[in-house]
Design a protein around this motif. Structure first.
Motif, PDB file in Angstrom:
ATOM      1  N   ALA A  53      29.379 -28.957 -15.181  1.00 37.19           N
ATOM      2  CA  ALA A  53      30.570 -28.132 -15.351  1.00 37.19           C
ATOM      3  C   ALA A  53      31.464 -28.295 -14.121  1.00 37.19           C
ATOM      4  CB  ALA A  53      30.198 -26.670 -15.546  1.00 37.19           C
ATOM      5  N   PHE A  54      32.710 -27.836 -14.237  1.00 36.05           N
ATOM      6  CA  PHE A  54      33.678 -28.018 -13.168  1.00 36.05           C
ATOM      7  C   PHE A  54      34.817 -27.026 -13.357  1.00 36.05           C
ATOM      8  CE2 PHE A  54      34.229 -30.944 -16.662  1.00 36.05           C
ATOM      9  CZ  PHE A  54      35.556 -30.814 -17.021  1.00 36.05           C
ATOM     10  N   MET A  55      35.726 -26.958 -12.396  1.00 37.75           N
ATOM     11  CA  MET A  55      36.904 -26.116 -12.512  1.00 37.75           C
ATOM     12  C   MET A  55      38.040 -26.933 -13.114  1.00 37.75           C
ATOM     13  SD  MET A  55      39.181 -24.328  -9.531  1.00 37.75           S
ATOM     14  CE  MET A  55      40.130 -25.843  -9.322  1.00 37.75           C
ATOM     15  N   ALA A  56      38.755 -26.340 -14.047  1.00 37.15           N
ATOM     16  CA  ALA A  56      39.920 -27.011 -14.631  1.00 37.15           C
ATOM     17  C   ALA A  56      40.984 -25.966 -14.939  1.00 37.15           C
ATOM     18  CB  ALA A  56      39.537 -27.779 -15.888  1.00 37.15           C
ATOM     19  N   HIS A  57      42.197 -26.427 -15.166  1.00 40.78           N
ATOM     20  CA  HIS A  57      43.309 -25.528 -15.452  1.00 40.78           C
ATOM     21  C   HIS A  57      43.480 -25.359 -16.959  1.00 40.78           C
ATOM     22  CE1 HIS A  57      44.260 -26.858 -11.300  1.00 40.78           C
ATOM     23  NE2 HIS A  57      44.596 -25.590 -11.179  1.00 40.78           N
TER      24      HIS A  57
END
Length: 324
Positions: free
Chosen positions: A233-237
């Protein structure tokens, strides 16, 4: 994660189409994609892939509804299924032998492609005094989720982006995320977690007279926290869309992807043929299931931490200039 009932309609229609297309390809090599049962997003995505791959290659690809990735991934590992649909974080956990795969490292598992992103976030009623994740300290949150342990992990990771733990909030147990949303609508909790754009969130938006998602900090540290606590998982806009109530402006959110997995033992030529059919017919994929319109050059060949890329996919992506 749960998704709108519309997915079930897509899935049933696609299953019929796939069954009908098999008549003309009886002599073709048959490959199977494991997925959740009909009505799930995983089945709908798998059915779209099967249809487009069958219609645009010499292979016959069929969907085999089995259960969650905890069921289908081991079947890929042993060669009983050629492919499976899963979320990127579960695939990474399987490759590492952690989480629900603790002690069962799936060393034969290979990444074929990233298909589409999905997001998860904590949200509150629009008129709530809770304005940020930090404001959740001491508040009641739906959690535990024994029937949806992945979502429980997403909740812990999302809180960790602002330095909170489960000890800093009051967890009100719910069997799954949908029931947690029910508790938000009845006032039993102050916040819930789910996917923006899902049917359950839309229902809460109507029932509560509006909802509001809480952004994770838009920082490299937030991204690092998500990646370290939930590999894959990761951070995204996330941008506002008509079907995403509660997203008032572009915001950072915990994100994963749906991925197509294969056994390392599936011949390179077959994997390359499947991925070529999908990549070169993206319009057909999007027409079959609109969510797959998110498949892009940047996404399709992106890595998943700890999960090797199948040699057949690597060869195809290299030839197309999508990876070095």
């Amino acid at each position: 994660m749960s998704f709108s009932v519309r997915a079930a309609g897509f899935g049933l229609a696609l299953a019929t189409l796939i069954s009908g297309s098999a008549t003309g390809t009886a002599q073709a090599q048959t490959l199977s994609i494991g997925s959740l049962p009909q009505g799930s997003l995983a089945f709908t995505v798998a059915a779209a892939l099967a249809r487009v791959a069958t219609e645009n290659s010499e292979l016959q690809v069929r969907v085999v509804p089995q259960g969650g990735p905890e069921v289908t991934i081991p079947l890929v590992e042993t060669g009983e299924l050629e492919f499976s649909i899963a979320s990127s974080d579960i695939a990474a956990a399987a490759a590492a032998g952690i989480g629900s795969f603790d002690g069962r490292m799936m060393g034969n598992l290979r990444l074929v492609a990233n298909l589409m992103p999905f997001h998860s976030g904590i949200f509150v009623a629009a008129d709530s005094d809770i304005q940020s994740l930090e404001d959740l300290r001491g508040q009641r949150l739906a959690g535990a989720f024994p029937q949806q342990r992945v979502l429980a992990g997403y909740l812990e990771t999302t809180l960790a982006t602002v330095g909170l733990t489960l000890e800093d909030v009051t967890i009100v147990p719910a069997p799954n995320g949908s029931r947690g949303i029910d508790d938000l609508m009845t006032g039993a909790v102050d916040a819930a977690i789910f996917s923006p754009g899902s049917g359950a969130v839309a229902q809460a938006d109507v029932a509560l007279g509006g909802i509001r998602f809480l952004a994770v900090p838009d920082t490299p540290e937030s991204d690092a926290t998500i990646r370290s606590r939930t590999p894959g998982a990761f951070m995204a806009h996330v941008r506002p869309l008509p079907n995403r109530p509660g997203i008032e402006g572009e915001m950072a959110m915990m994100t994963g992807t749906f991925v197509l997995l294969a056994s390392a033992d599936v011949p390179d030529a077959q994997v390359a043929a499947v991925i070529a059919a999908l990549n070169e017919n993206r319009d057909a994929l999007a027409a079959t299931f609109p969510g797959l319109a998110a498949m892009s050059d940047d996404l399709i060949a992106s890595p998943v931490e700890g999960l090797p890329l199948h040699a057949g996919a690597a060869g195809y992506f290299t030839a197309q200039g999508l990876i070095d």
